[in-house]
Write a protein that holds these residues in place. Structure first.
Motif, short mmCIF file in Angstrom:
data_model
loop_
_atom_site.label_atom_id
_atom_site.label_comp_id
_atom_site.label_asym_id
_atom_site.label_seq_id
_atom_site.Cartn_x
_atom_site.Cartn_y
_atom_site.Cartn_z
N TYR A 36 -1.40 53.40 35.40
CA TYR A 36 -0.77 54.59 35.96
C TYR A 36 0.73 54.46 35.73
N GLN A 38 4.67 56.15 37.19
CA GLN A 38 5.32 56.92 38.23
C GLN A 38 6.75 57.24 37.79
N SER A 41 10.70 60.07 41.71
CA SER A 41 10.51 61.15 42.68
C SER A 41 9.20 61.92 42.48
N GLN A 42 8.28 61.35 41.73
CA GLN A 42 6.97 61.97 41.57
C GLN A 42 5.89 61.00 42.03
N GLY A 43 4.68 61.51 42.20
CA GLY A 43 3.55 60.65 42.50
C GLY A 43 3.05 59.97 41.23
N PRO A 44 2.29 58.90 41.37
CA PRO A 44 1.74 58.22 40.19
C PRO A 44 0.85 59.16 39.36
N TYR A 46 -2.15 59.11 36.28
CA TYR A 46 -3.12 58.33 35.50
C TYR A 46 -2.76 58.39 34.01
N TYR A 87 2.27 50.90 36.09
CA TYR A 87 1.44 50.01 36.89
C TYR A 87 0.14 49.67 36.15
N LEU A 98 -6.89 52.10 44.86
CA LEU A 98 -5.99 51.63 43.82
C LEU A 98 -5.03 50.63 44.46
N PHE A 100 -1.81 48.83 43.84
CA PHE A 100 -0.63 48.80 42.99
C PHE A 100 0.19 47.53 43.24
#
Lengths: 110, 116
Positions: A36, A38, A41-44, A46, A87, A98, A100
């Protein structure tokens, strides 16, 4: 205990391939390798996953060694938008969690 | 289509107050997850819903944290008597199913919670 080990950071030149290593020496036979990323300022997000064969999709390629103790994520032509934390995650396929680690901070430079 | 949305994007609250964080998953996704991410670290699992029920809440740090998903869609993470150590980005993710299939988790942008 961390199941994967990744370098803390790496730089890459724009337009060149970025090769991100990951060690997972204790991986079990039923565990997959997931990646993944990231962006700030964003989400992870895929990227890709694999079991033992090499995998490729529109974002990246995943190379897993024959003994499955390590893998490499390849971004074939890095762009500035690929700057992110990447990640590497080891996970049983039907497990929902998940886990991390700290990931690798990749900086793509013009 | 619309992705996972989270509101508010930022929340500042005083120590001891109660807060609610909302997550709207992708339509039709039965599985929903909450994670917490502290500065400089990767996300940590908090809770997993399959439908309306919490299938695994083992990641919730203590009983001040609670989450619901009453109709199997929107979820709310509730934190009572907030502490400064609760300051973090709270991430929500959803997926078509929880187990048994090759799937990816789709994450929202997160809610940044700051407890002063």
């Amino acid at each position: 205990d961390a199941k994967t080990t990744q370098p803390t950071s790496m730089d890459c030149a724009e337009g060149r391939a970025a090769n991100l290593p990951c060690n997972h020496s204790t991986i079990s036979g039923n565990e997959y390798v997931y990646w993944y990323r990231q962006i700030h300022s964003q989400g992870p997000q895929y990227i890709i996953h694999g079991l033992k064969n090499n995998e490729t999709n529109e974002m990246a390629s995943l190379i897993i060694t024959e003994d499955r103790k390590s893998s490499t994520l390849i971004l074939p032509h890095a762009t500035l938008r690929d700057t992110a934390v990447y990640y590497c995650i080891v996970r049983v396929r039907n497990d929902y969690k998940l886990s991390f680690g700290a990931g690798t901070t990749v900086t793509v430079r013009a | 289509g619309a992705g996972v949305s989270q509101t508010p994007s930022n929340k500042v609250t005083e120590k001891g107050k109660y807060v609610e964080l909302r997550c709207d998953p992708i339509s039709g996704h039965t599985a929903l997850y909450w994670y917490r991410q502290s500065l400089g670290q990767g996300p940590e699992f908090l809770i997993y819903f399959q439908g309306t029920g919490a299938a695994d809440d083992s990641g919730l740090p203590n009983d001040r944290f609670f989450a619901v998903r009453p109709e199997g869609s929107v979820s709310t993470l509730k934190i009572q008597r907030t502490e400064r150590g609760d300051s973090a980005v709270y991430l929500c993710a959803s997926s078509p199913s929880g187990r048994g299939a090759s799937y990816e988790q789709y994450f929202g942008p997160g809610t940044r919670l700051t407890v002063t």
